[in-house]
Motif scaffolding. Structure first.
Motif, mmCIF file in Angstrom:
data_model
loop_
_atom_site.group_PDB
_atom_site.id
_atom_site.type_symbol
_atom_site.label_atom_id
_atom_site.label_comp_id
_atom_site.label_asym_id
_atom_site.label_seq_id
_atom_site.Cartn_x
_atom_site.Cartn_y
_atom_site.Cartn_z
ATOM 1 N N GLY A 192 0.782 -1.310 -0.043
ATOM 2 C CA GLY A 192 -0.174 0.043 -0.083
ATOM 3 C C GLY A 192 0.859 1.398 -0.020
ATOM 4 N N PRO A 193 0.391 2.291 -0.168
ATOM 5 C CA PRO A 193 0.955 3.820 0.092
ATOM 6 C C PRO A 193 1.981 3.778 1.178
ATOM 7 C CG PRO A 193 -1.348 3.950 -0.615
ATOM 8 C CD PRO A 193 -1.378 2.531 0.002
ATOM 9 N N VAL A 194 3.247 4.234 0.875
ATOM 10 C CA VAL A 194 3.985 4.663 1.857
ATOM 11 C C VAL A 194 3.830 5.807 2.640
ATOM 12 C CG1 VAL A 194 6.481 4.408 2.329
ATOM 13 C CG2 VAL A 194 5.835 2.952 0.533
ATOM 14 N N LYS A 195 3.234 5.702 3.673
ATOM 15 C CA LYS A 195 2.956 7.110 4.494
ATOM 16 C C LYS A 195 3.985 7.761 5.438
ATOM 17 C CE LYS A 195 -1.979 5.649 4.040
ATOM 18 N NZ LYS A 195 -3.265 5.441 4.814
ATOM 19 N N CYS A 196 4.746 7.020 5.742
ATOM 20 C CA CYS A 196 5.764 7.705 6.736
ATOM 21 C C CYS A 196 7.080 6.942 6.505
ATOM 22 C CB CYS A 196 5.139 7.719 8.124
ATOM 23 S SG CYS A 196 4.505 6.127 8.652
ATOM 24 N N LEU A 197 8.210 7.684 7.068
ATOM 25 C CA LEU A 197 9.505 7.187 6.852
ATOM 26 C C LEU A 197 10.492 7.752 7.977
ATOM 27 C CD1 LEU A 197 10.635 8.168 3.009
ATOM 28 C CD2 LEU A 197 10.301 5.781 4.326
ATOM 29 N N ALA A 198 11.229 6.751 8.461
ATOM 30 C CA ALA A 198 12.402 7.205 9.657
ATOM 31 C C ALA A 198 13.672 6.647 9.125
ATOM 32 C CB ALA A 198 11.972 6.825 10.973
ATOM 33 N N ILE B 27 19.406 2.078 8.273
ATOM 34 C CA ILE B 27 18.255 1.462 8.206
ATOM 35 C C ILE B 27 17.153 2.412 8.235
ATOM 36 C CG2 ILE B 27 16.540 0.131 9.787
ATOM 37 C CD1 ILE B 27 19.191 -1.326 8.916
ATOM 38 N N VAL B 28 16.379 2.150 7.186
ATOM 39 C CA VAL B 28 15.373 2.784 6.646
ATOM 40 C C VAL B 28 13.941 2.145 7.037
ATOM 41 C CG1 VAL B 28 13.832 4.066 4.698
ATOM 42 C CG2 VAL B 28 16.293 3.671 4.792
ATOM 43 N N TYR B 29 13.184 2.786 8.087
ATOM 44 C CA TYR B 29 11.695 2.387 8.299
ATOM 45 C C TYR B 29 10.687 2.985 7.901
ATOM 46 C CZ TYR B 29 14.653 0.885 12.509
ATOM 47 O OH TYR B 29 15.787 0.256 13.159
ATOM 48 N N SER B 30 9.641 2.304 7.163
ATOM 49 C CA SER B 30 8.753 2.735 6.411
ATOM 50 C C SER B 30 7.393 1.963 6.977
ATOM 51 C CB SER B 30 8.840 2.363 4.997
ATOM 52 O OG SER B 30 9.298 1.144 4.680
ATOM 53 N N GLY B 31 6.380 2.858 6.670
ATOM 54 C CA GLY B 31 5.105 2.309 7.203
ATOM 55 C C GLY B 31 3.929 2.588 6.048
ATOM 56 N N ASP B 32 3.090 1.627 5.940
ATOM 57 C CA ASP B 32 1.959 1.738 4.892
ATOM 58 C C ASP B 32 0.751 1.288 5.672
ATOM 59 O OD1 ASP B 32 1.777 -1.104 5.196
ATOM 60 O OD2 ASP B 32 2.648 -1.553 3.490
ATOM 61 N N GLU B 33 -0.443 0.705 5.084
ATOM 62 C CA GLU B 33 -1.672 0.496 5.594
ATOM 63 C C GLU B 33 -1.552 -0.500 6.643
ATOM 64 O OE1 GLU B 33 -4.023 -0.886 2.158
ATOM 65 O OE2 GLU B 33 -4.210 1.339 1.580
ATOM 66 N N SER B 34 -0.636 -1.531 6.642
ATOM 67 C CA SER B 34 -0.683 -2.318 7.735
ATOM 68 C C SER B 34 0.560 -3.047 8.405
ATOM 69 C CB SER B 34 -1.442 -3.626 7.337
ATOM 70 O OG SER B 34 -0.829 -4.180 5.900
#
Length: 436
Positions: A400-406, A421-428
């Protein structure tokens, strides 16, 4: 983030190849909020209605790595035999390689959750904080579920770390402040809410402190009356900035949690704010503009003044980021483009990065690398060399869409390049990828 009604989605070519808050924070007794530890079982909360547009696009394939190698995508990955409490939690850690000496760029693993969309991430050392529409903030340590804390009101739209404090911005327009227990590092306690209850009561006593909202209702000026979209700290950690869909930016003093200013910043929702270039405040909005605000001293305090409009376009501005050296400002838009400006050239426009088919939703910068997450489910990794930018790789694996990054820098290997290290968040899911 919010897009203006007049914003258009454009198709672009694919990329080739800490001052702590004072002790004056007060809790609202009407709020039922608490911290909790992760036990052997964890209940899955009911999902509230979605608040953001749901984008979709076919899952892309990484040019640098076969996506089928990911354990998250591999149907043979099975944890049903495990007896760990994590296997019964709504969160599950899928780690591909336990080694810390990675030799490639690509997906390392997934933190799978069943509680709703992930809207915010923050990383510090071996800790990762994830915020979602379940109102939970989960804490991960070395990619394993470690702890968490929860507010019973307000989807978690933003997380920022400052010293020992964690600040979370919520859908209900409030900022909540948390701190780790001195007796147990896995326990987080809420130590306050902004605005504080005392400040809210004191302000509400004066009719002149009320402003009219777009819903034809009055509210005190120190409180956001719509969702908080972004949080940012000043470079000296003395000021906290909060941006909201109510079109304003509020400035909070860290020493006593007092709201100093409410800036009527834009004609539409403020989607992103960032501080850099020796104290300048940048704001990006669904009205298609990026604005600069300068801070000036006034007596014992400070006040922010509008400086200039850096960008004006039809497409909504969705994300902003400043590189660590504070020489470059990056701006993502709903048309998929990433504009950038050079600070050492009086913020002259440096160019446009074209790597996404759909809206750019989030940005992060580390070292000489820039990461852009998009509604096309991909993350573009850009490398800056002088004033030029090249796309190193495209990280795939999100459904799903990548909504946030750290981004968190790994310990530098002897004689080697910096590693992240790239952290990424989507719908689930929250995913973590290695970039060298």
């Amino acid at each position: 983030m919010r897009n203006s009604r007049k914003s258009k989605m454009a198709t672009e070519e694919n990329c080739h190849p800490k001052q702590a808050f004072g002790n004056v924070l007060q809790s609202d007794p009407n709020e039922d909020e608490y911290s909790f530890r992760i036990g052997h079982t964890s209940e899955t909360s009911h999902l509230p209605p979605r608040l953001s547009s749901d984008y979709s696009s076919p899952l892309a394939t990484s040019p640098t790595r076969d996506s089928s190698a990911s354990p998250y995508l591999d149907p043979s990955w099975d944890q049903s035999h495990q007896t760990s409490p994590l296997s019964r939690s709504p969160w599950t850690s899928h780690v591909e390689n336990n080694s810390t000496n990675y030799s490639y760029t690509g997906l390392m693993g997934s933190l799978v959750r069943e509680e709703g969309h992930i809207y915010s991430l923050a990383a510090s050392g071996d800790l990762l904080y994830t915020g979602s529409d379940s109102k939970n903030i989960r804490v991960w340590k070395n990619h394993k579920e470690f702890s968490g804390f929860k507010s019973n009101s307000g989807l978690v739209k933003a997380i920022i770390l400052s010293g020992e404090r964690i600040f979370t911005g919520h859908q209900d327009g409030k900022i909540r402040v948390w701190k780790v227990s001195g007796k147990d590092s896995s326990v987080y306690n809420r130590i306050g809410t902004l605005p504080t209850l005392m400040a809210y009561i004191k302000t509400s006593m004066k009719p002149s402190n009320y402003i009219q909202t777009r819903r034809n209702r009055n509210t005190v000026w120190i409180k956001h009356f719509d969702a908080i979209s972004c949080l940012s700290m000043s470079e000296d950690q003395k000021l906290l900035y909060s941006a909201s869909w109510d079109k304003t930016i509020k400035v909070w003093r860290a020493s006593d949690s007092k709201c100093l200013e409410s800036i009527k910043a834009h004609d539409d929702a403020v989607n992103s704010i960032v501080v850099g270039f020796n104290g300048l405040l940048f704001s990006g909005s669904a009205d298609g503009t990026v604005k600069i605000w300068r801070k000036e001293s006034q007596g014992k305090g400070t006040k922010h003044f509008f400086s200039q409009t850096l960008l004006k376009q039809e497409c909504a501005v969705t994300a902003l980021a400043v590189d660590p050296s504070s020489n470059y400002l990056y701006c993502g838009s709903s048309d998929g483009l990433v504009n950038f400006w050079q600070g050492d050239k009086l913020l002259s426009h440096g160019g446009v990065l074209r790597g996404h088919k759909l809206a750019t939703l989030c940005l992060a910068a580390a070292g000489n690398l820039i990461f852009s997450g998009s509604a096309d489910n991909n993350i573009c990794v850009w490398k800056r060399d002088g004033g030029e930018h090249i796309c190193l790789s495209v990280l795939t694996g999100h459904s799903g869409p990548v909504k946030c990054l750290a981004v968190e820098e790994e310990q530098e290997q002897k004689g080697g390049d910096k590693q992240f290290i790239v952290y990424s968040g989507d719908e689930s899911t929250a995913k973590f990828s290695f970039v060298k």
